[in-house]
Design a protein around this motif. Structure first.
Motif, mmCIF file in Angstrom:
data_model
loop_
_atom_site.group_PDB
_atom_site.id
_atom_site.type_symbol
_atom_site.label_atom_id
_atom_site.label_comp_id
_atom_site.label_asym_id
_atom_site.label_seq_id
_atom_site.Cartn_x
_atom_site.Cartn_y
_atom_site.Cartn_z
ATOM 1 N N ALA A 88 0.871 -1.134 0.186
ATOM 2 C CA ALA A 88 0.099 -0.206 -0.129
ATOM 3 C C ALA A 88 0.817 1.197 -0.068
ATOM 4 O O ALA A 88 0.200 2.342 -0.218
ATOM 5 C CB ALA A 88 -0.736 -0.015 1.265
ATOM 6 N N GLN A 106 -0.398 6.136 2.294
ATOM 7 C CA GLN A 106 -1.690 6.600 2.274
ATOM 8 C C GLN A 106 -1.999 7.304 3.480
ATOM 9 O O GLN A 106 -1.876 6.876 4.662
ATOM 10 C CB GLN A 106 -2.564 5.616 2.184
ATOM 11 C CG GLN A 106 -2.378 4.759 0.796
ATOM 12 C CD GLN A 106 -3.167 3.597 0.632
ATOM 13 O OE1 GLN A 106 -4.418 3.421 1.073
ATOM 14 N NE2 GLN A 106 -2.703 2.545 -0.127
ATOM 15 N N LYS A 111 -7.913 3.466 3.089
ATOM 16 C CA LYS A 111 -7.524 2.076 2.889
ATOM 17 C C LYS A 111 -7.915 1.819 1.227
ATOM 18 O O LYS A 111 -8.951 1.475 1.007
ATOM 19 C CB LYS A 111 -8.072 1.332 3.601
ATOM 20 C CG LYS A 111 -7.742 1.356 4.897
ATOM 21 C CD LYS A 111 -8.534 0.327 5.805
ATOM 22 C CE LYS A 111 -8.164 0.373 7.333
ATOM 23 N NZ LYS A 111 -8.714 -0.870 8.463
ATOM 24 N N HIS A 112 -6.905 2.349 0.462
ATOM 25 C CA HIS A 112 -7.021 2.132 -1.092
ATOM 26 C C HIS A 112 -6.697 0.835 -1.574
ATOM 27 O O HIS A 112 -6.608 0.297 -2.703
ATOM 28 C CB HIS A 112 -6.290 3.093 -1.940
ATOM 29 C CG HIS A 112 -6.785 4.512 -1.709
ATOM 30 N ND1 HIS A 112 -8.318 4.716 -1.949
ATOM 31 C CD2 HIS A 112 -6.445 5.996 -1.678
ATOM 32 C CE1 HIS A 112 -8.434 6.050 -1.915
ATOM 33 N NE2 HIS A 112 -7.294 6.737 -1.547
ATOM 34 N N GLY A 113 -5.808 0.114 -0.440
ATOM 35 C CA GLY A 113 -5.305 -1.293 -1.005
ATOM 36 C C GLY A 113 -3.802 -1.215 -1.566
ATOM 37 O O GLY A 113 -3.134 -0.067 -1.360
ATOM 38 N N MET A 114 -3.361 -2.061 -2.439
ATOM 39 C CA MET A 114 -2.181 -2.147 -2.957
ATOM 40 C C MET A 114 -2.085 -1.082 -4.131
ATOM 41 O O MET A 114 -2.967 -0.909 -4.848
ATOM 42 C CB MET A 114 -1.837 -3.453 -3.491
ATOM 43 C CG MET A 114 -1.760 -4.664 -2.495
ATOM 44 S SD MET A 114 -1.189 -6.087 -3.033
ATOM 45 C CE MET A 114 -2.616 -6.446 -4.225
ATOM 46 N N CYS A 115 -0.833 -0.641 -4.250
ATOM 47 C CA CYS A 115 -0.339 0.205 -5.441
ATOM 48 C C CYS A 115 -0.409 -0.848 -6.473
ATOM 49 O O CYS A 115 0.481 -1.569 -6.628
ATOM 50 C CB CYS A 115 0.870 0.860 -5.345
ATOM 51 S SG CYS A 115 1.017 1.974 -3.794
ATOM 52 N N TYR A 135 -4.931 2.312 -7.542
ATOM 53 C CA TYR A 135 -4.811 1.247 -6.269
ATOM 54 C C TYR A 135 -5.998 0.136 -6.485
ATOM 55 O O TYR A 135 -6.708 0.095 -7.576
ATOM 56 C CB TYR A 135 -5.462 2.150 -5.340
ATOM 57 C CG TYR A 135 -4.394 3.195 -4.699
ATOM 58 C CD1 TYR A 135 -3.383 2.614 -3.947
ATOM 59 C CD2 TYR A 135 -4.630 4.550 -4.966
ATOM 60 C CE1 TYR A 135 -2.366 3.677 -3.459
ATOM 61 C CE2 TYR A 135 -3.442 5.434 -4.522
ATOM 62 C CZ TYR A 135 -2.419 4.921 -3.732
ATOM 63 O OH TYR A 135 -1.635 5.890 -3.244
#
Length: 281
Positions: A88, A106, A111-115, A135
């Motif tokens: 992330a 972030q 909480k956008h999760g993984m790049c 994301y």
């Protein structure tokens, strides 16, 4: 992998940032190390060839002696932006010296999760370097790399963002995901706005890569179905479908003059294509 060469104000500011920043501050909690087998192998990477930035790596990499690499008579340092051990978090490293430069975390509570995809870019007459990140939750965000600030974030997809590209002006781009939608957008940094210009749909789901030709007339997508789809960038309409590969595509790029398009696939083949010339579109 996105190549970026800053000029003018952006290049000058990189040198000023390097002189003013403490190496300890820049590399806090970051350490160069051998590849970790547990690192996310699907993490995105964006390379940046930083022209005339010898000060950047000599100032920031205090424990590493770098060699000067000459490109057309200009000292340069390559940067790589890649999802970190925490996928992330985006990490920016000096590829030549192995020195860590920045981490983009972030904001707390977000909480956008993984790049999933990333490209470094600048805008004409702007004095900074930006990172466009796609994301896992379908959000696309613009970061000020020097200030480590999240400037804009907008949900453009319902699926993870798999590919994105910014045009030569830094004011527009394309993104795509695991679905069948391709979004064309503009970026207004002073107003901190994304504007969705158009949504194009393709027949099959999944796009692995996107590239925009330097003259901003064409862009192309690399499909999981093995097909290259070529579009008119400004008119946002489909022009051609190119098919050669037997398996899904993994990478796509125009050459520097925009006369050729190169594609790579899971079938272990690389193909070179002749594409529309500027005077024909």
């Amino acid at each position: 992998m996105a190549i970026y060469m800053p000029e003018g104000p952006a290049r000058n500011l990189l040198q000023q940032q390097a002189r003013q920043s403490s190496p300890d501050d820049m590399s806090h909690n970051l350490h160069a190390e051998a590849p970790n087998p547990q690192r996310n192998n699907n993490a995105p990477a964006a390379m940046s060839d930083m022209g005339d930035c010898s000060q950047l790596h000599t100032e920031l990499a205090s424990s590493t002696h770098s060699e000067e690499h000459t490109t057309v008579g200009t000292a340069s340092a390559a940067l790589v932006a890649i999802a970190g051990h925490d996928p992330a978090v985006l990490e920016i490293w000096n590829l030549q010296t192995g020195a860590p430069l920045k981490q983009l975390h972030q904001p707390e509570g977000v909480k956008h999760g993984m790049c999933m995809a990333v490209q470094l870019f600048s805008q004409t007459a702007q004095h900074t370097l930006y990172a466009l990140i796609g994301y896992e939750d379908g959000d696309v965000a613009v970061w000020d790399v020097f200030q480590s600030n999240l400037l804009i974030s907008k949900k453009l997809h319902d699926e993870p963002v798999m590919a994105l590209a910014v045009d030569a002006t830094g004011k527009g781009g394309i993104c795509a995901a695991a679905d069948n939608k391709v979004h064309c957008f503009s970026v207004d940094l002073p107003a901190q706005q994304f504007t969705l210009q158009a949504t194009l749909e393709v027949k099959q789901q999944g796009i692995a890569d996107i590239c925009i030709r330097q003259d901003q007339r064409l862009f192309a997508t690399a499909g999981w179905d093995g097909k290259i789809r070529v579009f008119h960038y400004k008119k946002q309409k489909a022009l051609a479908v190119l098919q050669y590969h037997k398996k899904g595509l993994t990478a796509l790029a125009f050459d520097a003059r925009g006369q050729r398009l190169v594609s790579a696939s899971r079938d272990c083949n690389i193909a070179l294509w002749s594409v529309f010339q500027s005077d024909s579109i």
